[in-house]
Design a protein around this motif. Sequence first.
Motif, short mmCIF file in Angstrom:
data_model
loop_
_atom_site.label_atom_id
_atom_site.label_comp_id
_atom_site.label_asym_id
_atom_site.label_seq_id
_atom_site.Cartn_x
_atom_site.Cartn_y
_atom_site.Cartn_z
N LEU A 190 -34.85 -9.67 -2.19
CA LEU A 190 -34.73 -8.51 -1.30
C LEU A 190 -33.30 -8.40 -0.77
CD1 LEU A 190 -36.06 -6.17 0.26
CD2 LEU A 190 -36.60 -7.83 2.05
N GLY A 191 -32.71 -9.54 -0.40
CA GLY A 191 -31.33 -9.54 0.06
C GLY A 191 -30.38 -9.06 -1.02
N TRP A 192 -30.61 -9.51 -2.26
CA TRP A 192 -29.78 -9.07 -3.39
C TRP A 192 -29.90 -7.57 -3.56
CZ3 TRP A 192 -30.52 -6.41 -7.88
CH2 TRP A 192 -29.48 -6.44 -8.79
N TYR A 193 -31.13 -7.06 -3.48
CA TYR A 193 -31.37 -5.64 -3.67
C TYR A 193 -30.72 -4.80 -2.57
CZ TYR A 193 -33.78 -1.29 -4.73
OH TYR A 193 -34.05 0.01 -5.04
N VAL A 194 -30.81 -5.26 -1.35
CA VAL A 194 -30.19 -4.53 -0.23
C VAL A 194 -28.67 -4.48 -0.41
CG1 VAL A 194 -29.71 -4.65 2.26
CG2 VAL A 194 -32.03 -4.98 1.43
N ILE A 195 -28.08 -5.59 -0.79
CA ILE A 195 -26.63 -5.62 -1.02
C ILE A 195 -26.27 -4.70 -2.18
CG2 ILE A 195 -24.68 -7.07 -1.71
CD1 ILE A 195 -26.16 -9.41 -0.27
N TYR A 196 -27.06 -4.76 -3.25
CA TYR A 196 -26.81 -3.92 -4.43
C TYR A 196 -26.88 -2.43 -4.09
CZ TYR A 196 -27.72 -1.51 -8.83
OH TYR A 196 -27.68 -0.63 -9.87
N ILE A 197 -27.96 -2.02 -3.44
CA ILE A 197 -28.13 -0.60 -3.10
C ILE A 197 -27.02 -0.12 -2.18
CG2 ILE A 197 -29.61 1.01 -1.81
CD1 ILE A 197 -30.55 0.46 -4.64
#
Length: 126
Positions: free
Chosen positions: A18-25
């Motif tokens: 989820l952290g990776w996805y938030v940073i990516y988005i």
Amino acid sequence: MTNIIAWLVATIVTLPLLGWYVIYITTVKMTKNKRMSIRFASDWSTILFMAAVYFIIFELWGWSFHWIILAVFFLIALLFTLMHWRVSGDIHIRKLFKGIWRFNFILFLVTYLILSSYGLVTRIMG
């Protein structure tokens, strides 16, 4: 307000995908460059995956393996440095550090997925 921040930090550490996805988005919205955003998110979430692996191991077996995680990190750094030196004859610090960091991302991502699966199975079965 502090409870919300504490909840958010705890969620991102325990769910590093989820952290990776938030940073990516966030990065994609700012830069419009997906390839760079994947790299940026991977670089910044490596520490989240390391922390998640530590906490999963601690929760599953009740042991603190932070010294093993650090030893693996430094062993990978040593091996990458030796390989880089043998191949190129010279050490380029920035390129070497990126390789070490990104390899650790892959290693801890895979370890996180394996340990999470193992934890789910053992909690369901036992």
